[in-house]
Motif scaffolding. Structure first.
Motif, PDB file in Angstrom:
ATOM      1  N   TYR A  34       0.564  10.059   9.869  1.00  0.00           N
ATOM      2  CA  TYR A  34      -0.636  10.223   9.038  1.00  0.00           C
ATOM      3  C   TYR A  34      -0.485   9.434   7.739  1.00  0.00           C
ATOM      4  O   TYR A  34      -1.392   8.700   7.335  1.00  0.00           O
ATOM      5  CB  TYR A  34      -0.876  11.708   8.726  1.00  0.00           C
ATOM      6  CG  TYR A  34      -1.319  12.499   9.922  1.00  0.00           C
ATOM      7  CD1 TYR A  34      -2.668  12.616  10.234  1.00  0.00           C
ATOM      8  CD2 TYR A  34      -0.402  13.103  10.760  1.00  0.00           C
ATOM      9  CE1 TYR A  34      -3.082  13.329  11.339  1.00  0.00           C
ATOM     10  CE2 TYR A  34      -0.806  13.821  11.873  1.00  0.00           C
ATOM     11  CZ  TYR A  34      -2.152  13.933  12.162  1.00  0.00           C
ATOM     12  OH  TYR A  34      -2.570  14.623  13.265  1.00  0.00           O
ATOM     13  N   ASN A  35       0.666   9.583   7.071  1.00  0.00           N
ATOM     14  CA  ASN A  35       0.882   8.882   5.802  1.00  0.00           C
ATOM     15  C   ASN A  35       1.042   7.379   6.010  1.00  0.00           C
ATOM     16  O   ASN A  35       0.624   6.583   5.166  1.00  0.00           O
ATOM     17  CB  ASN A  35       2.087   9.451   5.064  1.00  0.00           C
ATOM     18  CG  ASN A  35       1.780  10.804   4.449  1.00  0.00           C
ATOM     19  OD1 ASN A  35       0.620  11.202   4.358  1.00  0.00           O
ATOM     20  ND2 ASN A  35       2.811  11.514   4.062  1.00  0.00           N
ATOM     21  N   LYS A  38       5.071   4.104   2.126  1.00  0.00           N
ATOM     22  CA  LYS A  38       4.836   2.808   1.479  1.00  0.00           C
ATOM     23  C   LYS A  38       4.879   1.746   2.562  1.00  0.00           C
ATOM     24  O   LYS A  38       5.732   1.796   3.459  1.00  0.00           O
ATOM     25  CB  LYS A  38       5.919   2.511   0.436  1.00  0.00           C
ATOM     26  CG  LYS A  38       6.008   3.515  -0.682  1.00  0.00           C
ATOM     27  CD  LYS A  38       7.091   3.115  -1.665  1.00  0.00           C
ATOM     28  CE  LYS A  38       7.527   4.272  -2.518  1.00  0.00           C
ATOM     29  NZ  LYS A  38       8.383   5.231  -1.812  1.00  0.00           N
ATOM     30  N   GLY A  46       0.837  -1.189   0.000  1.00  0.00           N
ATOM     31  CA  GLY A  46       0.000   0.000   0.000  1.00  0.00           C
ATOM     32  C   GLY A  46       0.869   1.234   0.000  1.00  0.00           C
ATOM     33  O   GLY A  46       2.010   1.193   0.442  1.00  0.00           O
ATOM     34  N   ARG A  47       0.309   2.342  -0.510  1.00  0.00           N
ATOM     35  CA  ARG A  47       1.083   3.579  -0.482  1.00  0.00           C
ATOM     36  C   ARG A  47       0.165   4.777  -0.374  1.00  0.00           C
ATOM     37  O   ARG A  47      -0.983   4.745  -0.814  1.00  0.00           O
ATOM     38  CB  ARG A  47       2.010   3.687  -1.684  1.00  0.00           C
ATOM     39  CG  ARG A  47       1.341   3.988  -2.992  1.00  0.00           C
ATOM     40  CD  ARG A  47       2.360   4.196  -4.088  1.00  0.00           C
ATOM     41  NE  ARG A  47       3.178   5.371  -3.805  1.00  0.00           N
ATOM     42  CZ  ARG A  47       4.380   5.586  -4.329  1.00  0.00           C
ATOM     43  NH1 ARG A  47       4.928   4.700  -5.134  1.00  0.00           N
ATOM     44  NH2 ARG A  47       5.042   6.686  -4.045  1.00  0.00           N
ATOM     45  N   HIS A  48       0.692   5.827   0.238  1.00  0.00           N
ATOM     46  CA  HIS A  48       0.018   7.117   0.273  1.00  0.00           C
ATOM     47  C   HIS A  48       1.100   8.175   0.367  1.00  0.00           C
ATOM     48  O   HIS A  48       1.845   8.221   1.347  1.00  0.00           O
ATOM     49  CB  HIS A  48      -0.935   7.220   1.465  1.00  0.00           C
ATOM     50  CG  HIS A  48      -1.699   8.508   1.447  1.00  0.00           C
ATOM     51  ND1 HIS A  48      -1.220   9.648   2.018  1.00  0.00           N
ATOM     52  CD2 HIS A  48      -2.889   8.829   0.889  1.00  0.00           C
ATOM     53  CE1 HIS A  48      -2.098  10.629   1.830  1.00  0.00           C
ATOM     54  NE2 HIS A  48      -3.114  10.155   1.143  1.00  0.00           N
ATOM     55  N   GLY A  49       1.217   9.005  -0.648  1.00  0.00           N
ATOM     56  CA  GLY A  49       2.278  10.004  -0.674  1.00  0.00           C
ATOM     57  C   GLY A  49       3.627   9.309  -0.668  1.00  0.00           C
ATOM     58  O   GLY A  49       3.890   8.410  -1.458  1.00  0.00           O
ATOM     59  N   ASP A 102      -4.736   1.859   2.681  1.00  0.00           N
ATOM     60  CA  ASP A 102      -4.729   1.590   1.242  1.00  0.00           C
ATOM     61  C   ASP A 102      -4.449   0.111   0.987  1.00  0.00           C
ATOM     62  O   ASP A 102      -5.105  -0.532   0.158  1.00  0.00           O
ATOM     63  CB  ASP A 102      -3.669   2.459   0.558  1.00  0.00           C
ATOM     64  CG  ASP A 102      -3.584   2.208  -0.941  1.00  0.00           C
ATOM     65  OD1 ASP A 102      -4.635   2.311  -1.607  1.00  0.00           O
ATOM     66  OD2 ASP A 102      -2.484   1.896  -1.428  1.00  0.00           O
ATOM     67  N   ARG A 114      -2.512   6.032   6.501  1.00  0.00           N
ATOM     68  CA  ARG A 114      -3.244   6.051   5.223  1.00  0.00           C
ATOM     69  C   ARG A 114      -2.720   4.989   4.263  1.00  0.00           C
ATOM     70  O   ARG A 114      -3.493   4.353   3.543  1.00  0.00           O
ATOM     71  CB  ARG A 114      -3.165   7.441   4.592  1.00  0.00           C
ATOM     72  CG  ARG A 114      -4.040   8.452   5.318  1.00  0.00           C
ATOM     73  CD  ARG A 114      -4.127   9.755   4.548  1.00  0.00           C
ATOM     74  NE  ARG A 114      -5.068  10.651   5.202  1.00  0.00           N
ATOM     75  CZ  ARG A 114      -4.715  11.758   5.857  1.00  0.00           C
ATOM     76  NH1 ARG A 114      -3.438  12.107   5.923  1.00  0.00           N
ATOM     77  NH2 ARG A 114      -5.625  12.516   6.418  1.00  0.00           N
ATOM     78  N   ALA A 115      -1.408   4.776   4.241  1.00  0.00           N
ATOM     79  CA  ALA A 115      -0.825   3.735   3.383  1.00  0.00           C
ATOM     80  C   ALA A 115      -1.270   2.353   3.850  1.00  0.00           C
ATOM     81  O   ALA A 115      -1.561   1.471   3.032  1.00  0.00           O
ATOM     82  CB  ALA A 115       0.700   3.835   3.394  1.00  0.00           C
TER      83      ALA A 115
END
Length: 194
Positions: A150-151, A109, A103-106, A158, A154-155
């Motif tokens: 936060y990231n 990873k 998964g990744r967000h910004g 995801d 979110r990752a």
């Protein structure tokens, strides 16, 4: 008249009781608190931002963010936000994932790997909070890239949204779950022979 009022109060307390029962089924974990300062004429004015993860430890989880002048109020807002947008994640035997997933967000990873029974939760801070509230008991996770909570959260979400169960795959392919799993066992046997 007095009896009618007593009945209304009883209904209200019963409704409140049901609300408390619904809230009590969720476990919440505070992941991060950020303090910010605004410089004003009289000095500094502080504000707080909270990141909270909420889950029922049976496959449902959500995260929320709240800001306020006081820490408890920020946590309350974040918890309410987390309860509003929860996701359901299919778990194998109620303890681990069905398959490995990225998964990744910004710049965040994550790699999540299913693990055999007895492994435990091998994961860093924010990810550990997500897995504990989700109800996962065995998982190996690695965060690559940013350490921003936060990231990372979110990752992780995801990756969890990409998780698929054999029942879902069978429904998409128009097969029975037993047929799908028998094919998987045959494939595993072929790999072991080679």
């Amino acid at each position: 008249m007095a009896q009618q009022n007593r009945g209304q109060r009883g209904d209200r307390s019963r409704r409140q009781g049901r609300q408390d029962e619904r809230d009590s089924e969720f476990v919440d974990k505070l992941v991060h608190i950020n303090r910010v300062a605004k410089v004003v004429k009289g000095g500094r004015r502080f504000g707080f931002a909270a990141l909270v993860v909420v889950g029922d430890q049976r496959g449902r989880v959500g995260f929320g963010h709240g800001k306020a002048r006081e820490v408890p109020e920020a946590i309350r807002k974040a918890t309410e936000s987390a309860k509003h947008d929860m996701i359901r994640v299919p778990l194998r035997e109620g303890r681990t994932l069905h398959h490995d997933v990225n998964g990744r967000h910004g710049a965040g990873k994550v790699v999540l790997r299913a693990a055999p029974a007895g492994t435990g939760i091998i994961a860093g801070g924010p990810m550990r909070a997500v897995f504990e509230t989700l109800g996962i008991q065995d998982i190996v996770a690695k965060s690559i890239g940013t350490s921003n909570p936060y990231n990372m959260v979110r990752a992780t979400f995801d990756a969890l949204k990409r998780q698929d169960s054999p029942r879902g795959v069978a429904a998409r392919r128009g097969l029975k779950v037993s047929v799908l799993q028998s094919r998987r066992r045959e494939g595993d046997a072929g790999v072991a022979e080679a």
